[in-house]
Design an enzyme around this catalytic site. Structure first.
Site, PDB file in Angstrom:
ATOM      1  N   ARG A 113       0.835  -1.202   0.000  1.00 27.90           N
ATOM      2  CA  ARG A 113       0.000   0.000   0.000  1.00 27.90           C
ATOM      3  C   ARG A 113       0.873   1.257   0.000  1.00 27.90           C
ATOM      4  O   ARG A 113       1.040   1.912  -1.017  1.00 27.90           O
ATOM      5  CB  ARG A 113      -0.955  -0.017   1.212  1.00 27.90           C
ATOM      6  CG  ARG A 113      -2.109   0.989   1.115  1.00 27.90           C
ATOM      7  CD  ARG A 113      -1.751   2.439   1.433  1.00 27.90           C
ATOM      8  NE  ARG A 113      -1.259   2.656   2.780  1.00 27.90           N
ATOM      9  CZ  ARG A 113      -0.810   3.830   3.205  1.00 27.90           C
ATOM     10  NH1 ARG A 113      -0.784   4.882   2.392  1.00 27.90           N
ATOM     11  NH2 ARG A 113      -0.341   3.966   4.436  1.00 27.90           N
ATOM     12  N   ASP A 114       1.462   1.573   1.118  1.00 28.85           N
ATOM     13  CA  ASP A 114       2.260   2.799   1.231  1.00 28.85           C
ATOM     14  C   ASP A 114       3.415   2.792   0.232  1.00 28.85           C
ATOM     15  O   ASP A 114       3.807   3.834  -0.288  1.00 28.85           O
ATOM     16  CB  ASP A 114       2.780   2.924   2.671  1.00 28.85           C
ATOM     17  CG  ASP A 114       3.407   4.279   2.951  1.00 28.85           C
ATOM     18  OD1 ASP A 114       3.028   5.263   2.299  1.00 28.85           O
ATOM     19  OD2 ASP A 114       4.292   4.352   3.826  1.00 28.85           O
ATOM     20  N   HIS A 140       7.088   4.048  12.376  1.00 31.36           N
ATOM     21  CA  HIS A 140       7.000   4.077  10.907  1.00 31.36           C
ATOM     22  C   HIS A 140       8.012   5.132  10.437  1.00 31.36           C
ATOM     23  O   HIS A 140       7.650   6.265  10.151  1.00 31.36           O
ATOM     24  CB  HIS A 140       5.569   4.455  10.494  1.00 31.36           C
ATOM     25  CG  HIS A 140       5.306   4.369   9.023  1.00 31.36           C
ATOM     26  ND1 HIS A 140       4.411   3.472   8.470  1.00 31.36           N
ATOM     27  CD2 HIS A 140       5.807   5.063   7.975  1.00 31.36           C
ATOM     28  CE1 HIS A 140       4.374   3.640   7.161  1.00 31.36           C
ATOM     29  NE2 HIS A 140       5.216   4.599   6.831  1.00 31.36           N
ATOM     30  N   HIS A 179      10.784   6.687   8.004  1.00 33.31           N
ATOM     31  CA  HIS A 179      11.282   6.707   6.630  1.00 33.31           C
ATOM     32  C   HIS A 179      12.798   6.903   6.617  1.00 33.31           C
ATOM     33  O   HIS A 179      13.377   7.399   7.578  1.00 33.31           O
ATOM     34  CB  HIS A 179      10.580   7.809   5.827  1.00 33.31           C
ATOM     35  CG  HIS A 179       9.188   7.423   5.409  1.00 33.31           C
ATOM     36  ND1 HIS A 179       8.501   8.048   4.396  1.00 33.31           N
ATOM     37  CD2 HIS A 179       8.352   6.453   5.865  1.00 33.31           C
ATOM     38  CE1 HIS A 179       7.312   7.496   4.255  1.00 33.31           C
ATOM     39  NE2 HIS A 179       7.198   6.521   5.138  1.00 33.31           N
ATOM     40  N   CYS A 218      10.199   8.978  -1.283  1.00 38.83           N
ATOM     41  CA  CYS A 218       9.662  10.056  -0.458  1.00 38.83           C
ATOM     42  C   CYS A 218       9.048  11.117  -1.370  1.00 38.83           C
ATOM     43  O   CYS A 218       9.768  11.741  -2.144  1.00 38.83           O
ATOM     44  CB  CYS A 218      10.754  10.675   0.404  1.00 38.83           C
ATOM     45  SG  CYS A 218      10.132  12.006   1.434  1.00 38.83           S
ATOM     46  N   ASN A 243      10.369   4.754   2.259  1.00 45.38           N
ATOM     47  CA  ASN A 243      10.186   3.706   3.262  1.00 45.38           C
ATOM     48  C   ASN A 243      11.462   2.914   3.530  1.00 45.38           C
ATOM     49  O   ASN A 243      12.260   2.675   2.637  1.00 45.38           O
ATOM     50  CB  ASN A 243       9.089   2.741   2.793  1.00 45.38           C
ATOM     51  CG  ASN A 243       7.704   3.312   2.992  1.00 45.38           C
ATOM     52  OD1 ASN A 243       7.387   3.801   4.071  1.00 45.38           O
ATOM     53  ND2 ASN A 243       6.888   3.265   1.967  1.00 45.38           N
TER      54      ASN A 243
END
Length: 302
Positions: free
Chosen positions: A19-20, A210, A212, A243, A252
């Site tokens: 997803r992300d 979470h 990055h 990003c 990520n």
């Protein structure tokens, strides 16, 4: 110096690549997504964010989330979740059979306005009917808080504001709060202080990281936070998803890299690293790019 006795024995990986990750890559087919998700489950990942029910106008890469969730071969013991920004999104996710859903807020007022076109307070008010329906349907809700260590518009963010927004989402009924360093600017001591501030208002066992990797700090930041008692980490296989606020920058953190680090620290994840690296290699090949995981590059070169 790290105190090994304060490290968690086990860490749960929340895989966001499908997803992300994929929403920030060029579009792939539904079959490619299904293959990715099924291979992730086969590698031992127990929590997979499989789709997003936002308007396809804003995120065309996620337009097939309904098909993905309805078609994926589900593995017993694996949770398949979806991002749902509003009531309509939740209704679609329920219809598609999502096991759980996620809502997202921000610790930055400007980011909230630019990202979801409303203030922090307005975004929280929008979540109330979502939480009510989820509770009625007995569906767990996860809360994301973005910009916890910095904002592309405001710069530094007050950790007390991060803690305030996190507590609101927790008290609304989110079973877990994922703390997102959206632009990857955090450094270890800042990251740890932020987690400690939030943990005064939200139980630390209800928090997830979470982080990055835009500035290459994600692993160091996670390591600095592990002693606080946090034992859930969000990451993306092959480092999928650049990003969006820093052109060309990595976004990520690669799941393979964090799993390798955790295993090296004697922390269990239940994940087969070789299978995971091959999964990341395959989706990277599909996207016509090299894997963003240094660990996978090393494993697949052997």
């Amino acid at each position: 110096m790290m105190n090994a006795s304060r490290l968690p024995k086990k860490v749960s990986i929340f895989e966001v690549g499908a997803r992300d990750g994929l929403q920030n890559e060029k579009a792939v087919t539904t079959l490619d997504k299904l293959t990715l998700i099924e291979q992730l489950a086969d590698a031992g990942i127990k929590r997979i964010e499989a789709g997003s029910f936002v308007s396809p106008k804003w995120v065309p890469q996620m337009a097939d989330s309904d098909d993905v969730l309805k078609t994926v071969k589900r593995k017993q013991g694996v949770v398949y979740s979806a991002l749902t920004p509003n009531l309509k999104g939740l209704e679609l996710a329920l219809d598609a059979g999502a096991d759980e859903v996620a809502i997202f807020g921000a610790a930055s007022e400007t980011f909230s306005q630019r990202n979801i076109n409303c203030s922090i307070e307005e975004s929280i008010a929008r979540f109330e009917p979502v939480m009510a329906l989820a509770k009625a349907k007995n569906i767990p809700v996860r809360g994301y808080v973005s910009c916890v260590l910095g904002c592309p518009y405001e710069g530094d963010i007050d950790i007390n504001e991060v803690a305030r927004v996190s507590e609101i989402l927790y008290k609304m009924g989110c079973y877990e709060i994922s703390l997102g360093d959206t632009i990857g600017v955090g450094t270890p001591i800042k990251a740890r202080k932020m987690v400690e501030a939030v943990a005064k208002l939200v139980p630390v066992e209800k928090l997830a990281l979470h982080f990055h990797d835009t500035y290459g700090q994600a692993l160091a930041n996670i390591q600095a936070c592990l002693e606080t008692g946090v034992s859930v980490i969000d990451s993306s296989v092959a480092g999928l998803g650049g990003c969006p606020y820093a052109k060309g920058a990595s976004g990520n953190l690669a799941t393979e890299d964090v799993v390798y680090m955790l295993h090296g620290m004697g922390i269990e994840t239940g994940i087969d690293l070789t299978k995971l690296a091959k999964t990341g290699q395959q989706i990277s090949h599909t996207l016509g790019r090299t894997t963003g995981s240094k660990v996978a590059q090393a494993i697949c070169a052997e």
